[in-house]
Design a protein around this motif. Structure first.
Motif, PDB file in Angstrom:
ATOM      1  N   LEU A 199       0.844  -1.190   0.000  1.00 11.73           N
ATOM      2  CA  LEU A 199       0.000   0.000   0.000  1.00 11.73           C
ATOM      3  C   LEU A 199       0.880   1.240   0.000  1.00 11.73           C
ATOM      4  N   SER A 200       0.385   2.312  -0.612  1.00  8.92           N
ATOM      5  CA  SER A 200       1.121   3.570  -0.646  1.00  8.92           C
ATOM      6  C   SER A 200       0.146   4.721  -0.442  1.00  8.92           C
ATOM      7  N   PHE A 201       0.494   5.640   0.491  1.00 13.15           N
ATOM      8  CA  PHE A 201      -0.406   6.735   0.837  1.00 13.15           C
ATOM      9  C   PHE A 201       0.328   8.067   0.732  1.00 13.15           C
ATOM     10  N   ALA A 202      -0.376   9.074   0.213  1.00 11.53           N
ATOM     11  CA  ALA A 202       0.223  10.379  -0.080  1.00 11.53           C
ATOM     12  C   ALA A 202       0.141  11.307   1.129  1.00 11.53           C
ATOM     13  N   VAL A 203       1.219  12.094   1.312  1.00 19.11           N
ATOM     14  CA  VAL A 203       1.226  13.070   2.392  1.00 19.11           C
ATOM     15  C   VAL A 203       0.166  14.133   2.124  1.00 19.11           C
ATOM     16  N   GLY A 204      -0.477  14.615   3.179  1.00 15.77           N
ATOM     17  CA  GLY A 204      -1.526  15.624   3.056  1.00 15.77           C
ATOM     18  C   GLY A 204      -2.862  14.998   2.766  1.00 15.77           C
ATOM     19  N   LYS A 205      -2.973  14.280   1.667  1.00 17.44           N
ATOM     20  CA  LYS A 205      -4.240  13.654   1.297  1.00 17.44           C
ATOM     21  C   LYS A 205      -4.592  12.487   2.221  1.00 17.44           C
ATOM     22  N   ASP A 206      -3.607  11.637   2.535  1.00 19.39           N
ATOM     23  CA  ASP A 206      -3.866  10.412   3.295  1.00 19.39           C
ATOM     24  C   ASP A 206      -3.247  10.414   4.688  1.00 19.39           C
ATOM     25  N   TYR A 207      -2.119  11.085   4.831  1.00 19.35           N
ATOM     26  CA  TYR A 207      -1.435  11.086   6.127  1.00 19.35           C
ATOM     27  C   TYR A 207      -0.669  12.388   6.298  1.00 19.35           C
ATOM     28  N   VAL A 208      -0.376  12.730   7.537  1.00 22.24           N
ATOM     29  CA  VAL A 208       0.546  13.820   7.862  1.00 22.24           C
ATOM     30  C   VAL A 208       1.514  13.290   8.907  1.00 22.24           C
ATOM     31  N   ALA A 209       2.747  13.779   8.883  1.00 31.99           N
ATOM     32  CA  ALA A 209       3.753  13.287   9.826  1.00 31.99           C
ATOM     33  C   ALA A 209       4.826  14.342  10.035  1.00 31.99           C
ATOM     34  N   ASN A 210       5.325  14.400  11.263  1.00 27.96           N
ATOM     35  CA  ASN A 210       6.404  15.301  11.638  1.00 27.96           C
ATOM     36  C   ASN A 210       7.282  14.610  12.664  1.00 27.96           C
ATOM     37  N   SER A 211       8.376  15.270  13.023  1.00 26.77           N
ATOM     38  CA  SER A 211       9.270  14.714  14.036  1.00 26.77           C
ATOM     39  C   SER A 211       9.555  15.755  15.101  1.00 26.77           C
ATOM     40  N   TYR A 212       9.609  15.320  16.358  1.00 23.20           N
ATOM     41  CA  TYR A 212      10.015  16.184  17.454  1.00 23.20           C
ATOM     42  C   TYR A 212      11.539  16.200  17.600  1.00 23.20           C
TER      43      TYR A 212
END
Length: 546
Positions: free
Chosen positions: A102-115
Motif C-alpha cells: 500500500l502507498s499513501f500520499a502526504v496531506g491527502k492520506d497522512y501527515v507526519a512530523n518529528s520532534y
C-alpha cells in the motif's frame, strides 16, 4: 465522595483564612489602556521573536510595575528558547507485508512530523502495532501497552478515549467529556515513554472534534517546540495522523477487522495487536531556533512567602495574517489576549491595594500560546517558583467585551477541590454555574493553565456564560457567534472605545476572588482521587519538606 471532599476543602479554607478583604476595586480605565496599547497597529499583532517583541515586553513590564508588582526571582523576563521545524520532501507512507503493498500520499492520506531536531527522518520497515487508545492510566487500572515491547515499532492509535460515545459523563474516562488521555499530545508522549519509534493516530471527525482539513493544514505547516537539552531525542522519531479509510485499508491488508478491534479497544483488559505489517516513510527537517520571553512579576507573601498562587495570561498573538477586504493584515489580538494581560494587571493592582496576602502571588504573562502553549510549557519545565509549592492558580484567556452574565462554567468540569471554591464564589456573587459547552472537545487541555495542571498544579479555567442580564441567552449566543465568525484570529479583533466592559469587570472580580481565597488560606487543594493529574500532584507534594 466528591461533594463531601469539596465541602471539607471549603471548610478548611474558611477556617484557615483571615476575614475576606472588601470587594476589589477593579481599575477599568487601566484595563482599557493596556488593551488599547497592546493591540495597537505599531505592535503588529504581537508575534513572538520578531522586532516588535521588545516593545511588547516593555509595555507589560511598565504596567506590572505601575500595578505594584516586583520583578520575579530572576528578573522581569524569562528566556523561552524555541525551535521551528518545517518538514519537506515527504515520501509516501509505504505499507508492506500484507495481502498487497500500500502507498499513501502526504496531506491527502497522512501527515507526519518529528520532534527530533535532525536534518532528516528516515523510517524503514518499522513494525505496526495497534495499541487501541494508547492509554496507560494506573489509577484506572488501564494499560493498552501491557505485555508488549514497543521499541523499534510504530503505534497505531485511536483518537479520543474509550467511552467518548457515551452520553453524559459516566464511565472510567468521563464519558462524552474528553480527558487528557484522549488528546493527541498525550498519545505521542505515552508512545515515546513506551519506547515506540513512532505514533500514528487514526483520524475520525467526531472524536477528534475537527475535520481532516485542520490536520492537512496544521500537519504540513511549521511545527513549534520548546527547546530541550537533548534536542528531542527522547521522543518518537515520527508522529502523525492517518485518515480513517487509510487505517481501514491497512487493517484489511493485515487480515484484521478494524471495526471489531476498535470495539475491543473500548473494553478494559484490551491487549495490543501486532499487525504483521511494516511501515516506511521519510522527510527532511529544516530547523530554526529562536528565543522569546515570559514576563514574571510577584507580590511577596507575608507569613508563607514560599507558597505561591499563580495568575497567568498569554501576551502573544498571530502578528501579520490573511488580509481582510480592506487590506488590513494585522491580527491585533485585542480580545485574544490583550484582555487577559489587562486582567492580570488589574488583579495585581487590586491585590497590592488590598495588602499583601500570607502567600506570594505570581503574575505570569506567557509567550507562544498560539504556537502550542510553549511559554507556559517552558515555565512549567523550568519554574521560577517551584511547582511543588504552587498552591493553584487562575488562567485568563480572551475575555469578551459585552454585558454581565448570570452564569459561568468550569472548563474541564469537576476535576479538583477548586470546584468548591468556584461554587462558593458564584453563590456569594449571586451567579450560577452552567455546564461547559462541548465537553467532548477537551478545551481544558488547550490553554496555558494546562501546562501547570499536567504537572499537578490545580488550575482554574473559567468561561463566562451567555445568559446575559440584559438580553438573555439569545443576546449572549449572538455576541459569541459574532466574535467567532467575524473577529477570532482575524484583523477585526481590534480595540474599540465603545466596548462594554461590564462583563470583563465581573470576570476579573471573580478571578480576583478565587486567587485571593487561595492566597489567604493555608489549604492545599488537590485533584479528585480518580483524576488523571492526582498521581503527579501527590508525587510533587511528597517532595516538599514539612
Amino acid at each position: 465522595m466528591k461533594p463531601a471532599l469539596s465541602a471539607l476543602t471549603v471548610l478548611s479554607i474558611l477556617l484557615a483564612a483571615p476575614a475576606l478583604a472588601a470587594e476589589p476595586q477593579i481599575d477599568v480605565p487601566l484595563m482599557k489602556r493596556v488593551v488599547e496599547r497592546l493591540s495597537a497597529d505599531d505592535l503588529e499583532g504581537r508575534a513572538p521573536s520578531t522586532a516588535v517583541e521588545p516593545k511588547v515586553l516593555d509595555t507589560i513590564i511598565a504596567a506590572f510595575k505601575a500595578a505594584g508588582l516586583q520583578p520575579g526571582k530572576d528578573g522581569w523576563l524569562q528566556d523561552v528558547p524555541t525551535v521551528e521545524v518545517t518538514g519537506s520532501h515527504h515520501s509516501p507512507l509505504a505499507i508492506t507485508g500484507g495481502t498487497a503493498p500500500l502507498s499513501f500520499a502526504v496531506g491527502k492520506d497522512y501527515v507526519a512530523n518529528s520532534y527530533r531536531l535532525l536534518p532528516r527522518t528516515d523510517i524503514q520497515g518499522a513494525e505496526l502495532v495497534f495499541v487501541g487508545y494508547g492509554i496507560n492510566a494506573p489509577e484506572l487500572g488501564w494499560n493498552d501497552y501491557a505485555g508488549i515491547d514497543m521499541h523499534g515499532k510504530i503505534a497505531v492509535i485511536l483518537v479520543n478515549d474509550p467511552d467518548y460515545q457515551t452520553e453524559g459523563e459516566q464511565g472510567l474516562f468521563k464519558g462524552r467529556r474528553m480527558t487528557w488521555y484522549g488528546r493527541w499530545p498525550y498519545k505521542y508522549e505515552e508512545a515515546a515513554r513506551q519506547g515506540a519509534k513512532g505514533a500514528l493516530i487514526v483520524h475520525e471527525t467526531f472524536p477528534a472534534a475537527y475535520g481532516w482539513n485542520v490536520l492537512q493544514s496544521s500537519g504540513t505547516s511549521p511545527q513549534y517546540f520548546v527547546q530541550s537539552p537533548n534536542d528531542g531525542m527522547d521522543q518518537t522519531e515520527v508522529n502523525g495522523w492517518i485518515q480513517l479509510p487509510v487505517a481501514q485499508k491497512i487493517f484489511a491488508a493485515a487480515g484484521k477487522d478494524f471495526a471489531g478491534l476498535s470495539a475491543a479497544a473500548r473494553q478494559k483488559g484490551f491487549k495490543a495487536v501486532p499487525l504483521g505489517l511494516k511501515a516506511s516513510l521519510s522527510f527532511d527537517n529544516a530547523v530554526r531556533r529562536s528565543v522569546s520571553h515570559n514576563v514574571v512579576g510577584v507580590l511577596p507573601g507575608t507569613t508563607r512567602p514560599d507558597e505561591y498562587v499563580l495568575y497567568s495570561a498569554h501576551w502573544d498573538h498571530l502578528g501579520h495574517c490573511t488580509p481582510d477586504a480592506s487590506g488590513d493584515d494585522i491580527c491585533n489580538g485585542a480580545v485574544d489576549n490583550a484582555t487577559g494581560v489587562a486582567a492580570l494587571t488589574a488583579i495585581a493592582k487590586a491585590s497590592a491595594a488590598a495588602g499583601r496576602a500570607p502567600r506570594s502571588q505570581v503574575f505570569l504573562a506567557v509567550t507562544l500560546e498560539e504556537s502550542g502553549l510553549l511559554g507556559s510549557e517552558f515555565y512549567a519545565r523550568h519554574p521560577v517558583y517551584p511547582l511543588a509549592k504552587t498552591v493553584g492558580g487562575v488562567n485568563m484567556d480572551a475575555l469578551d467585551p459585552g454585558g454581565r452574565a448570570r452564569d459561568y462554567s468550569l472548563t474541564g468540569g469537576d476535576k479538583s477541590d477548586l470546584t468548591a471554591l468556584f461554587r462558593a464564589a458564584l453563590a456569594d456573587m449571586g451567579l450560577k454555574e452552567t455546564p461547559e459547552d462541548h465537553a467532548e472537545r477537551g478545551s481544558y487541555y488547550r490553554s496555558d493553565h494546562f501546562s501547570f495542571a499536567k504537572r499537578g498544579v490545580p488550575m482554574f479555567d473559567l468561561s463566562r456564560g451567555t445568559d446575559l442580564f440584559v438580553g438573555g441567552k439569545a443576546a449572549g449566543d449572538a455576541a459569541h457567534e459574532d466574535y467567532v465568525k467575524n473577529r477570532y484570529h482575524g484583523p477585526n479583533d481590534e480595540y474599540s472605545p465603545d466596548w462594554d466592559w461590564s462583563g470583563i469587570t465581573e470576570d476579573v472580580t471573580l478571578f480576583y476572588r478565587l486567587g485571593h481565597d487561595l492566597a489567604i488560606s493555608s489549604a492545599w487543594p488537590n485533584w479528585h482521587p480518580d483524576d488523571e493529574f492526582r498521581r503527579v500532584r501527590d508525587a510533587s507534594r511528597a517532595t516538599v519538606t514539612k
